[in-house]
Design an enzyme around this catalytic site. Sequence first.
Site, PDB file in Angstrom:
ATOM      1  N   ASP A 177       0.831  -1.198   0.000  1.00 56.88           N
ATOM      2  CA  ASP A 177       0.000   0.000   0.000  1.00 56.88           C
ATOM      3  C   ASP A 177       0.868   1.252   0.000  1.00 56.88           C
ATOM      4  O   ASP A 177       2.053   1.194  -0.348  1.00 56.88           O
ATOM      5  CB  ASP A 177      -0.949  -0.023   1.205  1.00 56.88           C
ATOM      6  CG  ASP A 177      -2.327   0.523   0.857  1.00 56.88           C
ATOM      7  OD1 ASP A 177      -2.450   1.748   0.698  1.00 56.88           O
ATOM      8  OD2 ASP A 177      -3.269  -0.279   0.741  1.00 56.88           O
ATOM      9  N   HIS A 217      -3.582   5.549   3.778  1.00 61.05           N
ATOM     10  CA  HIS A 217      -4.447   4.587   3.101  1.00 61.05           C
ATOM     11  C   HIS A 217      -4.178   3.158   3.581  1.00 61.05           C
ATOM     12  O   HIS A 217      -5.096   2.390   3.865  1.00 61.05           O
ATOM     13  CB  HIS A 217      -4.232   4.689   1.590  1.00 61.05           C
ATOM     14  CG  HIS A 217      -5.164   3.863   0.765  1.00 61.05           C
ATOM     15  ND1 HIS A 217      -4.804   2.628   0.257  1.00 61.05           N
ATOM     16  CD2 HIS A 217      -6.428   4.082   0.345  1.00 61.05           C
ATOM     17  CE1 HIS A 217      -5.815   2.132  -0.444  1.00 61.05           C
ATOM     18  NE2 HIS A 217      -6.811   2.994  -0.400  1.00 61.05           N
ATOM     19  N   SER A 395     -10.902  -0.212  -2.359  1.00 67.92           N
ATOM     20  CA  SER A 395      -9.763  -0.292  -1.451  1.00 67.92           C
ATOM     21  C   SER A 395     -10.116  -0.973  -0.144  1.00 67.92           C
ATOM     22  O   SER A 395      -9.244  -1.538   0.520  1.00 67.92           O
ATOM     23  CB  SER A 395      -9.230   1.117  -1.132  1.00 67.92           C
ATOM     24  OG  SER A 395      -8.557   1.669  -2.228  1.00 67.92           O
TER      25      SER A 395
END
Length: 537
Positions: A177, A217, A395
């Site tokens: 990520d 994220h 995601s």
Amino acid sequence: MKKAYLFLVFIISFAAFSQEDAWVYFTDKPNAQAYIDNPLTMLSQRALDRRAAHGVAITAQDAPIHQLYIDQITTASGITVKAKSKWMNALHIRGTQANIENLESLPFVDHIVFANPALNPAGRVSKSQKAAYTNKFQDVQENFNYGGSSNQIQMLNAHFLHQQNHTGSGKIVAIMDAGFPGVDTQAPFQHLRDNNLILGGYDFVNKTNNPYVGYQHGTQVLSNMGGFADNQLVGTAPDAQYYLFITEDISSENPVEESNWVEALEMADSLGVDVVNTSLGYFTYDNPNYSYEYADLNGQVAFSSRAADIAFSKGMILVISAGNSGASSDPYVSVPADAATALTIGAVSSSEVKAGFSSIGPTADNRIKPDLMAMGVGATVATQTGAISTNSGTSFSSPILAGAVTSFWSAFPDKTNAEIVQMVKASADKYSNPDNNYGYGIPDFQLAYTNALLANAEFGKTTFSVYPNPASNQIAVNFPENISNAQITIYNNLGQSVLAKNVENNAVITLDNLNAGLYIYKITSGSTFKTGKLIKR
């Protein structure tokens, strides 16, 4: 003044794009056999055990790139090495077109592939800027505490797995990520820290051992799998172990991020990882010449997609977000989500309706994508500050489902990756009638669990057996009544095949050439097989 400013921007842009990205592929690995003979020099014992359980041979593909080749490319005029891949036997490099082409004269260079297809033989015509970017992270965050993780778990019946005490224990997950700030300090990740469930990490962008930097994220993605905040958020695999890898550079879009991803995937393999989650995807790059076309989305063009299939062949399961371009002019899944063996995950709402942003199929070679769906609208996450909030995007549907797959696999650890994937797909609500919006639909892990138990019971009636075990100098294999012959392969604790024979029912196999110790056997007949441990006295 305005014209001068625009000219300056043009000059800067031209200078940036005069540096080309490419992959240089090598002819061989001169020292590969030495690594194959001593596999612990390149793979962990856990990685070797996973290969043995899957019957996967150790080959030159597992050996590192020859260091002298790397050194000569690194010192070549005008060349910068950005990433490497042992599986592809290639380096990702950057330089001018002329400097890159000069490398073709080196005797150990097999071929060069430019990221700009127009620079390759028979390359497609260079294009103008493609459609505007879609937000790959699809952040639509609501800034308030929200204890809604029950819906995203119960939609999959993953809570049933938790009730059976299958929470991912014994399985290792790698997350690739953009960054994991706060994971080392914030309360929703304390359970992971207190139980030593974070095994390590690496930042492939900045080449450091610190994964707790970058864009949050990754922090939110990890929270869907391993987070725990009582009465607010429970991840779908809270007791799995995790590696955290930064491969995404959010400051730009460049193919080197795919190469970072492949390098991280190879590291995950060498560490013995079982499941990989990737909530990233690539289609449009800053340099429009590097961007993909729909025709490229066949699982065979993109560097990352080809690596995804290799990873599956090593025994891993790759769970990849479908992408968030469903409402754009290019609504299809991105790479590496187009890989044939990837579990590509789309997003639905709490009412199980496909999210408009969720990317669709088919792939360019007309395969069903996405594969499965999970909640990705208003999914509950933990942020880098420790706050419990919500976020939307594939995601988050991807790690929610990846964690459920991990917990399911922890319930049946002797199953192969292919068996686990098939059982999960077969439990989904559209399995008999898949489409390119929902794929095979939303899986039901209680159904998958029940079916796996029934399959085990049925297989137990007709299973192979090896006796005696422990053994001295001989063993025999007993077959089910409906099978007349099979093949037995025995692996040592390094994952190397030390004996392979075609055998008939109750045939005697001599073990004189094997030293005393623990071995893994695999008996195969058609689609039926059994693995187990064999002790030689």
